[in-house]
Design a protein around this motif. Structure first.
Motif, PDB file in Angstrom:
ATOM      1  N   ARG A  96       0.577  -1.462  -0.321  1.00 25.87           N
ATOM      2  CA  ARG A  96      -0.272   0.180  -0.020  1.00 25.87           C
ATOM      3  C   ARG A  96       0.705   1.185   0.223  1.00 25.87           C
ATOM      4  N   ALA A  97       1.690   1.443   1.029  1.00 24.43           N
ATOM      5  CA  ALA A  97       2.598   2.482   0.868  1.00 24.43           C
ATOM      6  C   ALA A  97       3.271   2.347  -0.773  1.00 24.43           C
ATOM      7  N   ALA A  98       3.602   1.737  -1.345  1.00 25.35           N
ATOM      8  CA  ALA A  98       4.357   1.710  -2.780  1.00 25.35           C
ATOM      9  C   ALA A  98       3.378   2.050  -2.960  1.00 25.35           C
ATOM     10  N   VAL A  99       1.570   2.259  -3.216  1.00 26.49           N
ATOM     11  CA  VAL A  99       0.968   2.576  -4.534  1.00 26.49           C
ATOM     12  C   VAL A  99       0.868   4.157  -4.116  1.00 26.49           C
ATOM     13  N   PHE A 100       0.536   4.340  -2.817  1.00 25.67           N
ATOM     14  CA  PHE A 100       1.192   5.622  -2.015  1.00 25.67           C
ATOM     15  C   PHE A 100       2.128   6.510  -2.621  1.00 25.67           C
ATOM     16  N   ALA A 101       3.833   5.566  -3.007  1.00 23.21           N
ATOM     17  CA  ALA A 101       4.812   6.149  -2.951  1.00 23.21           C
ATOM     18  C   ALA A 101       4.277   6.733  -4.813  1.00 23.21           C
ATOM     19  N   ARG A 102       3.902   6.249  -5.833  1.00 21.70           N
ATOM     20  CA  ARG A 102       3.985   6.330  -6.783  1.00 21.70           C
ATOM     21  C   ARG A 102       2.434   7.423  -7.060  1.00 21.70           C
ATOM     22  N   ARG A 103       1.711   7.106  -6.511  1.00 24.70           N
ATOM     23  CA  ARG A 103       0.972   8.642  -6.602  1.00 24.70           C
ATOM     24  C   ARG A 103       1.258   9.868  -6.322  1.00 24.70           C
ATOM     25  N   GLU A 104       2.225  10.389  -5.588  1.00 25.63           N
ATOM     26  CA  GLU A 104       3.039  11.173  -4.684  1.00 25.63           C
ATOM     27  C   GLU A 104       4.362  11.120  -5.475  1.00 25.63           C
ATOM     28  N   GLY A 105       5.068  10.457  -6.365  1.00 28.78           N
ATOM     29  CA  GLY A 105       5.666  10.845  -6.895  1.00 28.78           C
ATOM     30  C   GLY A 105       7.329  10.770  -6.581  1.00 28.78           C
ATOM     31  N   VAL A 106       6.796   9.431  -5.231  1.00 30.68           N
ATOM     32  CA  VAL A 106       8.455   9.355  -5.080  1.00 30.68           C
ATOM     33  C   VAL A 106       8.657   8.136  -6.099  1.00 30.68           C
ATOM     34  N   ASN A 107      10.341   8.918  -6.245  1.00 34.69           N
ATOM     35  CA  ASN A 107      11.453   7.640  -7.131  1.00 34.69           C
ATOM     36  C   ASN A 107      12.130   6.805  -6.390  1.00 34.69           C
ATOM     37  N   GLY A 108      11.505   6.039  -5.987  1.00 42.34           N
ATOM     38  CA  GLY A 108      12.019   4.371  -5.068  1.00 42.34           C
ATOM     39  C   GLY A 108      10.783   3.432  -4.725  1.00 42.34           C
ATOM     40  N   HIS A 109      10.779   2.608  -3.877  1.00 40.01           N
ATOM     41  CA  HIS A 109      10.370   1.327  -4.264  1.00 40.01           C
ATOM     42  C   HIS A 109      10.100   1.325  -2.296  1.00 40.01           C
ATOM     43  N   VAL A 110       9.458   0.568  -2.090  1.00 42.78           N
ATOM     44  CA  VAL A 110       8.994   0.310  -0.541  1.00 42.78           C
ATOM     45  C   VAL A 110       9.815  -1.533  -0.605  1.00 42.78           C
ATOM     46  N   VAL A 111      10.015  -1.347   1.071  1.00 46.73           N
ATOM     47  CA  VAL A 111      10.636  -2.661   1.672  1.00 46.73           C
ATOM     48  C   VAL A 111       9.913  -2.454   2.694  1.00 46.73           C
ATOM     49  N   GLY A 112       9.436  -4.089   3.561  1.00 42.80           N
ATOM     50  CA  GLY A 112       9.393  -4.256   4.571  1.00 42.80           C
ATOM     51  C   GLY A 112       9.901  -5.032   5.588  1.00 42.80           C
ATOM     52  N   SER A 113       9.985  -4.458   6.642  1.00 42.84           N
ATOM     53  CA  SER A 113      10.258  -4.923   7.813  1.00 42.84           C
ATOM     54  C   SER A 113       9.238  -6.094   8.744  1.00 42.84           C
ATOM     55  N   PRO A 114      10.008  -6.953   9.896  1.00 47.40           N
ATOM     56  CA  PRO A 114       9.128  -8.515   9.856  1.00 47.40           C
ATOM     57  C   PRO A 114       8.597  -7.918  11.170  1.00 47.40           C
ATOM     58  N   THR A 115       6.879  -8.088  11.180  1.00 52.05           N
ATOM     59  CA  THR A 115       5.873  -8.600  12.279  1.00 52.05           C
ATOM     60  C   THR A 115       5.228  -9.745  12.908  1.00 52.05           C
ATOM     61  N   ALA A 116       4.338  -9.344  13.735  1.00 55.39           N
ATOM     62  CA  ALA A 116       4.758 -10.537  14.692  1.00 55.39           C
ATOM     63  C   ALA A 116       3.811 -11.095  14.086  1.00 55.39           C
ATOM     64  N   ALA A 117       3.735 -12.381  13.637  1.00 51.96           N
ATOM     65  CA  ALA A 117       3.094 -13.041  13.259  1.00 51.96           C
ATOM     66  C   ALA A 117       1.339 -12.676  13.679  1.00 51.96           C
ATOM     67  N   TYR A 118       0.582 -12.893  14.502  1.00 57.42           N
ATOM     68  CA  TYR A 118      -0.521 -12.700  14.798  1.00 57.42           C
ATOM     69  C   TYR A 118      -0.619 -10.976  14.369  1.00 57.42           C
ATOM     70  N   PHE A 119       0.016 -10.329  14.204  1.00 51.83           N
ATOM     71  CA  PHE A 119      -0.380  -9.139  14.172  1.00 51.83           C
ATOM     72  C   PHE A 119      -1.087  -8.683  12.828  1.00 51.83           C
ATOM     73  N   TRP A 120      -0.578  -9.788  11.757  1.00 52.56           N
ATOM     74  CA  TRP A 120      -0.448  -9.988   9.888  1.00 52.56           C
ATOM     75  C   TRP A 120      -1.805  -9.745   9.461  1.00 52.56           C
ATOM     76  N   PRO A 121      -2.371 -10.744   9.983  1.00 52.76           N
ATOM     77  CA  PRO A 121      -4.355 -10.711   9.394  1.00 52.76           C
ATOM     78  C   PRO A 121      -5.156  -8.995   9.866  1.00 52.76           C
ATOM     79  N   SER A 122      -5.120  -9.178  10.785  1.00 49.85           N
ATOM     80  CA  SER A 122      -6.090  -7.312  10.789  1.00 49.85           C
ATOM     81  C   SER A 122      -4.999  -6.284  10.631  1.00 49.85           C
TER      82      SER A 122
END
Length: 330
Positions: free
Chosen positions: A273-299
């Motif tokens: 989603r951040a990458a989609v917004f980055a494209r819309r805002e004209g940001v010249n770059g891609h987005v990478v993610g950091s780890p998240t606790a497994a139980y938190f991921w679905p919500s």
């Protein structure tokens, strides 16, 4: 053959879209259409095959989505209850639980429509089912492509590493979720330094109404406390949303160098989603993610999906309206 040709067509569209800009949500939809059409083509081929084995496989394939949906509903409800216990009651934390219950409601409505002698109930069940199928298709597209996007780690040299902020603990402390982003950003910075680059780190986040200081200031302090050079940090302290994080950070980078290149860091569930917004805002770059606790991921993933639906709300409302009209015209 037509279904196979259409599947290949949408797969080619996906490849072209990825080559042009992998941050487009349209790539996810094209990939989803390609996979769906291929599955339908294989089902049609099995249906034409005159063998007991083919019929058995066809029955299994047809029943799998229904059974899988029931299993998914149970897992979502269990995860939702765990998330509420660990993170507290809020709409965001309740999303997995609500989605699980929603799936069960759709099944109950379909079952009631098959047994009740009511044309109105049949129409309602059919309409709800069509809308549920549309949302399920989009969600599968979102999750599948987000996973692929997360595997496509940018390897080019960059001038900036941008870390997006999130809420602070007790209004002043960096929570584990944000610390994970900062650690990923630090590793990316060190990788660039090892390649002979000297990028700047932009920490992005303003001051919330319940916070004692801007998020970016707490982020910068956290980095410095862990040995990061203070003179390589830029604080973007006006933003309140992801869009503003990206918009204001883009303004800082573009003012210094219109041809800048950057990498944006957030959590893995938030990356696409951040990458989609980055494209819309004209940001010249891609987005990478950091780890998240497994139980938190679905919500968290469901919350990201809802945000993307809202971003493309007019297109989704138009498709939803067409499905309702089609259901009523049966």
């Amino acid at each position: 053959m037509l279904l196979y040709a259409l599947a290949l067509f949408f797969l080619l569209l996906t490849c072209v879209g990825v080559l042009r800009d992998r941050r487009r949500f349209g790539n996810a939809v094209c990939l989803g259409l390609a996979v769906t059409l291929l599955a339908l083509a294989l089902l049609a081929t099995l249906h034409r095959a005159d063998s007991a084995a083919a019929e058995a496989v066809l029955i299994v394939v047809v029943l799998t989505p229904a059974l899988g949906s029931l299993v998914l509903a149970g897992l979502l409800i269990a995860n939702g209850l765990k998330t509420v216990r660990k993170e507290g009651r809020s709409l965001g934390n309740l999303l997995a639980l609500l989605c699980g219950l929603g799936i069960l409601v759709v099944f109950a409505l379909l079952l009631a429509a098959t047994r009740a002698d009511s044309e109105v109930l049949v129409v309602i069940a059919r309409t709800v089912f069509l809308l549920a199928c549309y949302l399920s298709f989009l969600f599968a597209c979102f999750v599948g492509y987000a996973y692929l996007y997360g595997r496509l780690t940018p390897r080019e040299d960059v001038d900036y590493v941008v870390v997006l902020g999130t809420g602070l603990l007790d209004g002043s402390r960096v929570p584990p979720l944000l610390a994970s982003r900062l650690e990923r950003g630090r590793r990316l910075y060190e990788r660039q330094v090892a390649r002979g680059r000297s990028p700047l780190m932009i920490v992005s986040g303003g001051k919330g109404s319940d916070e004692q200081l801007p998020e970016s200031h707490a982020m910068a302090d956290h980095l410095v406390e862990h040995g990061f050079p203070a003179d390589r940090i830029i604080r973007e302290d006006r933003s309140r949303t992801t869009e503003e994080n990206l918009r204001f950070s883009h303004a800082i980078m573009a003012a210094d160098d219109p041809d800048y290149r950057c990498v944006v860091v957030t959590n893995n569930f938030h990356a696409f989603r951040a990458a989609v917004f980055a494209r819309r805002e004209g940001v010249n770059g891609h987005v990478v993610g950091s780890p998240t606790a497994a139980y938190f991921w679905p919500s968290a993933t469901i919350r990201e999906f809802v945000a993307v639906l809202v971003t493309y709300r007019w297109a989704n409302l138009a498709v939803g309206a067409l499905l309702v009209v089609e259901s009523l015209s049966f």
